[in-house]
Design a protein around this motif. Structure first.
Motif, PDB file in Angstrom:
ATOM      1  N   THR A 120       0.766  -1.088   0.068  1.00 16.77           N
ATOM      2  CA  THR A 120       0.133  -0.024   0.143  1.00 16.77           C
ATOM      3  C   THR A 120       0.749   1.156   0.074  1.00 16.77           C
ATOM      4  OG1 THR A 120      -1.773  -1.052   1.275  1.00 16.77           O
ATOM      5  CG2 THR A 120      -1.769   1.308   1.293  1.00 16.77           C
ATOM      6  N   VAL A 121       0.521   2.246  -0.734  1.00 18.57           N
ATOM      7  CA  VAL A 121       1.254   3.306  -0.939  1.00 18.57           C
ATOM      8  C   VAL A 121       0.359   4.559  -0.588  1.00 18.57           C
ATOM      9  CG1 VAL A 121       0.997   3.701  -3.347  1.00 18.57           C
ATOM     10  CG2 VAL A 121       2.852   4.767  -2.298  1.00 18.57           C
ATOM     11  N   GLN A 122       0.851   5.700   0.225  1.00 13.61           N
ATOM     12  CA  GLN A 122       0.142   6.933   0.305  1.00 13.61           C
ATOM     13  C   GLN A 122       0.877   7.733  -0.936  1.00 13.61           C
ATOM     14  OE1 GLN A 122      -2.628   7.924   2.346  1.00 13.61           O
ATOM     15  NE2 GLN A 122      -2.313   9.747   0.898  1.00 13.61           N
ATOM     16  N   HIS A 123       0.226   7.750  -1.886  1.00 18.39           N
ATOM     17  CA  HIS A 123       0.793   8.753  -3.207  1.00 18.39           C
ATOM     18  C   HIS A 123       0.208  10.127  -2.792  1.00 18.39           C
ATOM     19  CE1 HIS A 123       2.438   8.801  -7.224  1.00 18.39           C
ATOM     20  NE2 HIS A 123       1.809   9.908  -7.093  1.00 18.39           N
ATOM     21  N   ILE A 124       1.131  10.924  -2.688  1.00 19.26           N
ATOM     22  CA  ILE A 124       1.037  12.556  -2.531  1.00 19.26           C
ATOM     23  C   ILE A 124       1.303  13.058  -3.785  1.00 19.26           C
ATOM     24  CG2 ILE A 124       1.199  14.375  -0.986  1.00 19.26           C
ATOM     25  CD1 ILE A 124       2.088  12.318   1.223  1.00 19.26           C
ATOM     26  N   HIS A 125       0.306  13.538  -4.488  1.00 21.22           N
ATOM     27  CA  HIS A 125       0.693  13.851  -5.847  1.00 21.22           C
ATOM     28  C   HIS A 125       0.539  15.443  -5.933  1.00 21.22           C
ATOM     29  CE1 HIS A 125      -0.511  13.087 -10.358  1.00 21.22           C
ATOM     30  NE2 HIS A 125       0.657  13.604 -10.258  1.00 21.22           N
ATOM     31  N   GLY A 126       1.797  15.825  -6.452  1.00 20.21           N
ATOM     32  CA  GLY A 126       1.640  17.330  -6.346  1.00 20.21           C
ATOM     33  C   GLY A 126       2.532  17.889  -7.472  1.00 20.21           C
ATOM     34  N   TRP A 127       2.634  19.264  -7.698  1.00 16.15           N
ATOM     35  CA  TRP A 127       3.683  20.054  -8.454  1.00 16.15           C
ATOM     36  C   TRP A 127       3.335  19.733  -9.873  1.00 16.15           C
ATOM     37  CZ3 TRP A 127       4.846  17.340  -3.855  1.00 16.15           C
ATOM     38  CH2 TRP A 127       4.835  18.129  -2.711  1.00 16.15           C
ATOM     39  N   VAL A 128       2.186  19.396 -10.250  1.00 15.24           N
ATOM     40  CA  VAL A 128       1.830  19.012 -11.600  1.00 15.24           C
ATOM     41  C   VAL A 128       1.266  20.188 -12.029  1.00 15.24           C
ATOM     42  CG1 VAL A 128       0.344  17.574 -13.148  1.00 15.24           C
ATOM     43  CG2 VAL A 128       1.063  16.536 -10.657  1.00 15.24           C
ATOM     44  N   PRO A 129       2.019  20.601 -13.440  1.00 18.05           N
ATOM     45  CA  PRO A 129       1.554  21.813 -14.087  1.00 18.05           C
ATOM     46  C   PRO A 129       0.176  21.659 -14.942  1.00 18.05           C
ATOM     47  CG  PRO A 129       3.418  20.915 -15.213  1.00 18.05           C
ATOM     48  CD  PRO A 129       3.295  20.187 -13.911  1.00 18.05           C
ATOM     49  N   GLY A 150      -1.683  -3.816  -9.570  1.00 18.99           N
ATOM     50  CA  GLY A 150      -2.472  -4.466  -8.418  1.00 18.99           C
ATOM     51  C   GLY A 150      -2.319  -3.925  -7.064  1.00 18.99           C
ATOM     52  N   MET A 151      -1.341  -2.711  -6.957  1.00 17.24           N
ATOM     53  CA  MET A 151      -1.097  -2.197  -5.734  1.00 17.24           C
ATOM     54  C   MET A 151      -2.191  -1.421  -5.017  1.00 17.24           C
ATOM     55  SD  MET A 151       2.542  -0.430  -5.039  1.00 17.24           S
ATOM     56  CE  MET A 151       3.085   0.096  -3.619  1.00 17.24           C
ATOM     57  N   ARG A 152      -2.207  -1.553  -3.682  1.00 16.54           N
ATOM     58  CA  ARG A 152      -3.443  -0.640  -3.238  1.00 16.54           C
ATOM     59  C   ARG A 152      -2.956   1.059  -3.040  1.00 16.54           C
ATOM     60  NH1 ARG A 152      -7.256  -3.041  -0.205  1.00 16.54           N
ATOM     61  NH2 ARG A 152      -6.332  -5.112   0.014  1.00 16.54           N
ATOM     62  N   VAL A 153      -3.585   1.879  -3.423  1.00 18.15           N
ATOM     63  CA  VAL A 153      -3.201   3.332  -3.333  1.00 18.15           C
ATOM     64  C   VAL A 153      -4.043   4.162  -2.529  1.00 18.15           C
ATOM     65  CG1 VAL A 153      -4.166   3.761  -5.540  1.00 18.15           C
ATOM     66  CG2 VAL A 153      -2.469   5.256  -4.584  1.00 18.15           C
ATOM     67  N   SER A 154      -3.653   4.925  -1.681  1.00 17.24           N
ATOM     68  CA  SER A 154      -4.303   5.988  -1.032  1.00 17.24           C
ATOM     69  C   SER A 154      -3.933   7.257  -1.620  1.00 17.24           C
ATOM     70  CB  SER A 154      -4.096   5.740   0.666  1.00 17.24           C
ATOM     71  OG  SER A 154      -4.715   6.986   1.214  1.00 17.24           O
ATOM     72  N   TYR A 155      -4.519   7.703  -2.343  1.00 13.56           N
ATOM     73  CA  TYR A 155      -4.137   8.932  -3.442  1.00 13.56           C
ATOM     74  C   TYR A 155      -4.654  10.207  -2.888  1.00 13.56           C
ATOM     75  CZ  TYR A 155      -3.684  12.003  -7.417  1.00 13.56           C
ATOM     76  OH  TYR A 155      -3.522  12.950  -8.242  1.00 13.56           O
ATOM     77  N   GLU A 241     -14.266  16.832   6.723  1.00 14.02           N
ATOM     78  CA  GLU A 241     -15.129  16.555   7.658  1.00 14.02           C
ATOM     79  C   GLU A 241     -16.484  16.088   6.846  1.00 14.02           C
ATOM     80  OE1 GLU A 241     -15.512  15.691  11.113  1.00 14.02           O
ATOM     81  OE2 GLU A 241     -13.888  17.137  10.630  1.00 14.02           O
ATOM     82  N   ARG A 242     -16.808  16.492   5.840  1.00 11.57           N
ATOM     83  CA  ARG A 242     -17.921  16.143   5.070  1.00 11.57           C
ATOM     84  C   ARG A 242     -17.821  14.764   4.398  1.00 11.57           C
ATOM     85  NH1 ARG A 242     -17.720  20.958   2.431  1.00 11.57           N
ATOM     86  NH2 ARG A 242     -16.933  20.433   0.499  1.00 11.57           N
ATOM     87  N   HIS A 243     -16.662  14.457   4.081  1.00  9.98           N
ATOM     88  CA  HIS A 243     -16.550  13.184   3.347  1.00  9.98           C
ATOM     89  C   HIS A 243     -16.134  12.017   4.189  1.00  9.98           C
ATOM     90  CE1 HIS A 243     -17.620  14.306  -0.738  1.00  9.98           C
ATOM     91  NE2 HIS A 243     -17.118  15.756  -0.475  1.00  9.98           N
ATOM     92  N   GLY A 244     -15.694  12.342   5.557  1.00  9.94           N
ATOM     93  CA  GLY A 244     -14.911  11.471   6.270  1.00  9.94           C
ATOM     94  C   GLY A 244     -13.595  10.959   5.905  1.00  9.94           C
ATOM     95  N   VAL A 245     -12.828  11.600   5.122  1.00  8.38           N
ATOM     96  CA  VAL A 245     -11.507  11.377   4.583  1.00  8.38           C
ATOM     97  C   VAL A 245     -10.419  11.717   5.562  1.00  8.38           C
ATOM     98  CG1 VAL A 245     -12.562  11.020   2.339  1.00  8.38           C
ATOM     99  CG2 VAL A 245     -11.178  13.297   3.162  1.00  8.38           C
ATOM    100  N   ARG A 246      -9.439  10.932   5.359  1.00  6.97           N
ATOM    101  CA  ARG A 246      -7.977  11.469   5.998  1.00  6.97           C
ATOM    102  C   ARG A 246      -7.455  12.435   5.245  1.00  6.97           C
ATOM    103  NH1 ARG A 246      -7.180   7.493  10.138  1.00  6.97           N
ATOM    104  NH2 ARG A 246      -9.148   6.266   9.955  1.00  6.97           N
ATOM    105  N   LEU A 247      -6.382  13.280   6.086  1.00  7.09           N
ATOM    106  CA  LEU A 247      -5.689  14.127   5.314  1.00  7.09           C
ATOM    107  C   LEU A 247      -4.310  14.189   5.826  1.00  7.09           C
ATOM    108  CD1 LEU A 247      -7.931  16.152   7.176  1.00  7.09           C
ATOM    109  CD2 LEU A 247      -7.545  17.591   5.352  1.00  7.09           C
ATOM    110  N   GLN A 384      -2.971   3.189   9.357  1.00 10.90           N
ATOM    111  CA  GLN A 384      -3.731   4.243  10.120  1.00 10.90           C
ATOM    112  C   GLN A 384      -3.735   5.367   9.312  1.00 10.90           C
ATOM    113  OE1 GLN A 384      -5.949   4.382  12.870  1.00 10.90           O
ATOM    114  NE2 GLN A 384      -5.762   2.303  12.779  1.00 10.90           N
ATOM    115  N   THR A 385      -2.890   5.891   8.545  1.00 10.51           N
ATOM    116  CA  THR A 385      -2.552   7.191   7.791  1.00 10.51           C
ATOM    117  C   THR A 385      -3.330   7.132   6.561  1.00 10.51           C
ATOM    118  OG1 THR A 385      -0.712   6.718   6.606  1.00 10.51           O
ATOM    119  CG2 THR A 385      -0.475   7.371   9.098  1.00 10.51           C
ATOM    120  N   THR A 386      -3.779   5.850   5.924  1.00  8.27           N
ATOM    121  CA  THR A 386      -4.572   5.746   4.666  1.00  8.27           C
ATOM    122  C   THR A 386      -5.849   5.539   4.787  1.00  8.27           C
ATOM    123  OG1 THR A 386      -4.270   3.305   4.715  1.00  8.27           O
ATOM    124  CG2 THR A 386      -2.340   4.412   3.865  1.00  8.27           C
ATOM    125  N   GLY A 387      -6.477   5.642   3.727  1.00  9.76           N
ATOM    126  CA  GLY A 387      -7.986   5.421   3.569  1.00  9.76           C
ATOM    127  C   GLY A 387      -8.254   3.758   3.758  1.00  9.76           C
TER     128      GLY A 387
END
Ligand SMILES: [Zn+2]
Length: 512
Positions: A120-129, A150-155, A241-247, A384-387
């Motif tokens: 499982t990976v927490q993929h923090i995507h950014g800096w995309v123009p 086939g990998m689990r991703v929390s994006y 809060e609205r979606h009950g997701v992690r940050l 714990q830090t992922t979805g």
């Protein structure tokens, strides 16, 4: 229904304390449709599930799949021509990096991770123009790569809407530069064309589209305090809060960021997040290298998690996070390989050893990392830090069948004393080359050196081929800009930290 019986010489199921890992000798797991349906001894389970296909020879150690709780890219900045630098300067040298095909780049990173047992990976995507539409297309390519392999991703897409290059307003920074650099610098900023509304919209659409899938979760990421206005923090908090997701937020990665927070808020970055209701068990602070004692107490009290990016902190001269204080306070901690580990790859077995060793302060008290503690960070802590919190990270009935088989001979040859604890042997001697089989969601995604779901050789050849063309005009301008900017950015940070206020550079002992 797909089902299999996974057999081991012994399995390490979960850390039960900082001193112990639950171990089952001759252990086996029955997985049905990707969920662990039974566990026990192989003798017992092979009698009960007589016709079930068996994975493993009984010579391997079975572990829960690891969680890389902080990841960004495939090809590393070093591979793309950017040397290691102090973080604030590294943003400038990193501008030289070429534009890379996001699908192939994500596959490359995934191959690297899976080969060291990460499922499982927490993929923090950014800096995309680009515009919102262009960035959404890139996000989809990233998600498709994980889906294919086939990998689990929390994006999450990292929200960054101000102070994008230095800890100062973009327009003020452009105006501070010599005339000749203002145009290229402004063009660089203009490449990023998403508004805060666009970034929240991207989350909404990805979340609606992907959240029902088994191996994909979509989260939120304020990129860092300096990159987000108070309005952005407020709106991200409400959206989570609205979606009950992690940050997940980069926070206090360097001493410069600590000083930035003081200048902006009059106090600590952690306390400032608290004002927006952003300290809770669904929030993870990436790095947290410069947390004060009061910050650590606040993080512990609110159940906020911390992702420890040990290699990255060393490589970019960010400092040594106070992991022992995090552990003493009972904070849930994870491990993140960030852009790349100490070997310029994504090797969780290596990183666990680095975490284990980097915080061994002198003395005799039981206050330095233990093997079970580091094992928990790389598994249940990361989970714990992922979805996927609660669903992965342990070998237990009802949890996902995300599993790794590690060759015991690789660890124990030519000799290992019977008195050596199995957990010590696995965590201190287990190497990437000993990873035999990796399952995610009950499916074998790696077997004896081979990625099973994607043609790895063809993907790597395509990635190589994609980068054979000459630098584009845009890439050349960025390289020239990077070189020209560096002295100005050095000048910006010169004197940024008042040594009378903090002494962050470990010079105290050298003075005395
Ligand atoms: Zn990062």
């Amino acid at each position: 229904m797909t089902a299999s019986l996974i057999r081991s010489r012994a399995m390490l199921c979960r850390a039960t304390s900082r001193a112990a890992i639950e171990q089952v000798d001759d252990g086996a797991v029955v997985q049905e449709d990707g969920i662990i349906a039974a566990l026990g001894s192989y003798d017992d389970l092979s009698r009960r599930y007589r016709d079930m296909p068996v994975i493993g020879t009984g010579q391997d150690i079975l572990l829960p799949g690891f969680v890389n709780a902080h990841h960004h890219v495939g090809l590393t900045p070093l591979q793309l021509g950017s040397p290691d630098m102090p973080l604030e300067l590294w943003w400038i040298t990193r501008m030289v990096c070429r534009s890379v095909n996001p699908y192939l780049d994500t596959l490359y990173g995934a191959f690297d991770m899976i080969g060291s047992g990460i499922t499982t990976v927490q993929h923090i995507h950014g800096w995309v123009p680009g515009t919102a539409t262009e960035v959404a297309a890139v996000s989809e390519q990233v998600l498709r790569a994980y889906d294919d392999v086939g990998m689990r991703v929390s994006y999450c897409y990292a929200v960054r809407e101000q102070n994008r290059l230095v800890y100062q307003d973009d327009a003020v920074f452009v105006a501070s530069l010599p005339e000749a650099l203002r145009g290229p610098m402004q063009r660089w900023f203009d490449r990023f064309r998403m508004s805060l509304d666009d970034m929240l919209g991207l989350f909404e659409s990805l979340h609606a589209k992907h959240s029902a899938r088994r191996r994909t979760r979509i989260q939120l990421a304020p990129a860092n305090l300096h990159w987000c206005s108070d309005t952005a923090l407020d709106r991200l908090g409400q959206c989570a809060e609205r979606h009950g997701v992690r940050l997940h937020i980069h926070l206090l990665e360097t001493a410069y960021q600590k000083e930035y927070a003081r200048r902006r808020t009059g106090g600590s970055a952690v306390a400032h997040l608290g004002r927006f209701g952003l300290l809770h068990e669904r929030m993870t602070l990436g790095h947290g290298t410069w947390l004060s004692e009061a910050d650590i107490a606040l993080v512990a009290e609110t159940g906020t998690c911390i992702c420890h990016n040990c290699s990255s902190n060393f490589r970019l001269r960010s400092g040594l996070a106070p992991l022992n204080a995090f552990a003493a306070a009972g904070i849930t901690t994870a491990i993140g390989l960030d852009e790349a580990g100490i070997n310029d790859d994504r090797d969780m077995l290596q990183e666990m050893r680095l975490v284990l060793r980097a915080h061994r302060t002198p003395g005799m008290d039981d206050d330095v990392p233990t093997v079970p503690q580091v094992f928990r960070m790389a598994t249940a802590g990361g989970a714990q830090t992922t979805g996927f919190a609660g669903a992965i990270g342990e070998i237990a009935v009802g949890k996902a069948a995300d599993l790794v088989l590690l060759d015991w001979d690789h660890i124990a040859t030519p000799y290992l004393d019977a008195e050596t604890s199995l957990a010590d042997a696995v965590i201190q001697r287990g190497k990437r080359g000993g990873v035999r089989t990796v399952l995610c969601d009950g499916e074998v995604i790696y077997d004896h050196g081979r990625i099973t779901q994607v043609d790895q050789g063809a993907a790597l050849a395509a990635l190589h081929e994609e980068l054979q063309h000459a630098l584009s005009h845009d890439e050349m301008e960025r390289r020239a800009l990077s070189r020209a900017l560096l002295p100005h950015v050095r000048a910006f940070y010169r004197g940024y930290i008042d040594p009378a206020r903090h002494d962050p550079f470990y010079r105290t002992s050298a003075k005395t």
